[in-house]
Design a protein around this motif. Structure first.
Motif, PDB file in Angstrom:
ATOM      1  N   LEU A   1      46.443  -4.964  40.075  1.00 52.12           N
ATOM      2  CA  LEU A   1      45.012  -4.942  40.327  1.00 52.12           C
ATOM      3  C   LEU A   1      44.771  -4.387  41.728  1.00 52.12           C
ATOM      4  N   PRO A   2      43.676  -3.654  41.917  1.00 51.15           N
ATOM      5  CA  PRO A   2      43.441  -3.055  43.241  1.00 51.15           C
ATOM      6  C   PRO A   2      43.190  -4.127  44.294  1.00 51.15           C
ATOM      7  N   ALA A   3      43.717  -3.900  45.481  1.00 48.36           N
ATOM      8  CA  ALA A   3      43.432  -4.782  46.605  1.00 48.36           C
ATOM      9  C   ALA A   3      42.014  -4.501  47.085  1.00 48.36           C
ATOM     10  N   LEU A   4      41.218  -5.529  47.241  1.00 47.21           N
ATOM     11  CA  LEU A   4      39.825  -5.349  47.634  1.00 47.21           C
ATOM     12  C   LEU A   4      39.724  -5.270  49.153  1.00 47.21           C
ATOM     13  N   PRO A   5      38.918  -4.339  49.659  1.00 51.99           N
ATOM     14  CA  PRO A   5      38.841  -4.160  51.115  1.00 51.99           C
ATOM     15  C   PRO A   5      38.174  -5.344  51.789  1.00 51.99           C
ATOM     16  N   GLN A   6      38.622  -5.658  52.981  1.00 51.93           N
ATOM     17  CA  GLN A   6      38.017  -6.728  53.761  1.00 51.93           C
ATOM     18  C   GLN A   6      36.767  -6.213  54.484  1.00 51.93           C
ATOM     19  N   PRO A   7      35.764  -7.071  54.661  1.00 52.00           N
ATOM     20  CA  PRO A   7      34.573  -6.649  55.392  1.00 52.00           C
ATOM     21  C   PRO A   7      34.861  -6.485  56.879  1.00 52.00           C
ATOM     22  N   ASP A   8      34.010  -5.724  57.547  1.00 48.97           N
ATOM     23  CA  ASP A   8      34.109  -5.538  58.993  1.00 48.97           C
ATOM     24  C   ASP A   8      33.295  -6.576  59.754  1.00 48.97           C
ATOM     25  N   ILE A   9      32.234  -7.086  59.105  1.00 51.10           N
ATOM     26  CA  ILE A   9      31.299  -8.007  59.738  1.00 51.10           C
ATOM     27  C   ILE A   9      31.105  -9.205  58.818  1.00 51.10           C
ATOM     28  N   LEU A  10      31.096 -10.396  59.387  1.00 49.86           N
ATOM     29  CA  LEU A  10      30.809 -11.607  58.626  1.00 49.86           C
ATOM     30  C   LEU A  10      29.386 -12.059  58.928  1.00 49.86           C
ATOM     31  N   LEU A  11      28.584 -12.209  57.871  1.00 51.29           N
ATOM     32  CA  LEU A  11      27.192 -12.611  58.003  1.00 51.29           C
ATOM     33  C   LEU A  11      27.030 -14.077  57.618  1.00 51.29           C
ATOM     34  N   GLU A  12      26.539 -14.878  58.524  1.00 49.00           N
ATOM     35  CA  GLU A  12      26.250 -16.279  58.265  1.00 49.00           C
ATOM     36  C   GLU A  12      24.767 -16.432  57.919  1.00 49.00           C
ATOM     37  N   ASP A  13      24.416 -17.614  57.431  1.00 50.75           N
ATOM     38  CA  ASP A  13      23.028 -17.917  57.111  1.00 50.75           C
ATOM     39  C   ASP A  13      22.144 -17.706  58.341  1.00 50.75           C
ATOM     40  N   GLY A  14      21.078 -16.920  58.169  1.00 47.12           N
ATOM     41  CA  GLY A  14      20.147 -16.665  59.261  1.00 47.12           C
ATOM     42  C   GLY A  14      20.480 -15.471  60.128  1.00 47.12           C
TER      43      GLY A  14
END
Length: 341
Positions: free
Chosen positions: A156-169
């Motif tokens: 299965l393809p490895a899914l790319p990791q995000p560059d930015i993590l968005l929290e609530d608000g």
């Protein structure tokens, strides 16, 4: 709001400008059922930013490319990609678009953690699903409905990791727009809606859809009470003064509070079905799911769809346990009993 309800299976809606600088781009899905996912494009002086990306197929890439061109952009003009959650119809194309443009990808930390644990060995995924079905009380003959042959060949393809993590608000950096992330767990542990206050628009992802209800799966390693999380998240978006809702599927709509009331009532009916199944003697999640109402008869549901149904039954059982109405007894498989009056 100019869109109208479109019957399932009727072709894709057009690329549309919804507000100055805001576009909807329908992107086809390779699965049966829902025909498309909407990618929402925000124009800025620094380039284009999108919410959701589509499934990783050539047809989806071509649709995003064509939609961007209609708004006057190329894929290379993308600067930010904000998937509402990590499911493949929303996140799948994000990596490919990032490679072509250098855009950043933003995601909630809870879904980013799931990406890190995403198996690349089909057999590992197959075994995990089968173990979950066994714990739910699925009989041996039912397990034959789900076979490793149903999975794609090879790793299965490895899914790319995000560059930015968005929290609530959090407010993602989209120049000229005041977008705000609204954490709405349930459909996935890190699902995000986006609130756009200038136009009083809620971009609702899969959290609120105009006609159908999102699947709320239960996986113990992911969330302890996903349906409870989902219902509380409905209350969170109900507090927003939305004049229009832009969902990821189907069509945009007005009357958010009315739709939220319908969703709450739907799950109360589901709770009643679960209790009605437990009272005469159903004990496992499999037996409860078999007695619940689905879009087609239980005998006609197979494979992954049946797994989703059982997982949703488990989510309702766990939420009822939190309400003090049912009790899970350890065992192999665990069993459930109604403890209310």
């Amino acid at each position: 709001m100019t869109a109208v309800a479109r019957r399932p299976g009727v072709g894709l809606p057009p690329v549309e400008q919804l507000r100055p600088g805001l576009w909807s781009i329908p992107v086809p899905l390779p699965t049966s059922g829902l025909s498309h996912v909407f990618v929402y494009l925000f124009e800025t002086d620094h380039g284009a930013y999108v919410i959701d990306s589509g499934w990783d197929t050539d047809a989806a890439y071509a649709a995003v490319e064509a939609g961007l061109a209609t708004a006057g952009y190329a894929v290379t003009d993308l600067r930010g990609i904000m998937p509402t959650h990590m499911h493949p119809d929303h996140y799948g194309l994000a990596g490919r678009l990032r490679e072509a443009s250098g855009a950043w990808i933003a995601l909630h930390p809870a879904d980013a953690a799931l990406l890190r644990d995403h198996p690349t060995d089909p057999m590992e995924l197959f075994q995990a699903v089968n173990e979950g079905m066994v714990r739910a009380g699925a009989p041996a003959d039912a397990l034959r409905d789900f076979t490793v042959d149903m999975l794609p060949p090879g790793p299965l393809p490895a899914l790319p990791q995000p560059d930015i993590l968005l929290e609530d608000g959090d407010r993602p950096d989209v120049p000229g727009w005041d977008l705000r992330a609204v954490w709405t767990p349930g459909h996935s542990p890190g699902h995000l809606c986006f609130w756009e206050p200038a136009n009083r628009l809620l971009l609702s992802g899969d959290h609120v859809l105009p006609r159908i209800t999102p699947n709320i799966p239960f996986e113990a390693r992911v969330a302890d009470d996903p349906l409870g999380d989902y219902l509380r998240s409905l209350d969170k978006v109900d507090a927003l003064p939305a004049e229009g809702t832009l969902p990821a599927h189907e069509y945009r709509f007005e009357g958010l509070s009315s739709r939220l009331a319908e969703l709450r009532l739907h799950h109360e009916h589901r709770f009643a079905e679960v209790i009605a199944a437990l009272r005469p003697g159903a004990t496992t999640a499999w037996e409860v799911a078999r007695l619940m109402t689905w879009s087609r008869p239980w005998e006609e549901i197979g494979g992954f769809m049946k797994r989703s149904a059982v997982s949703e039954a488990l989510a309702h059982l766990r939420a009822l346990e939190r309400r003090g109405l049912v009790h899970e007894r350890p065992g192999d498989p665990p069993t459930w009993r109604f403890t209310g009056s």
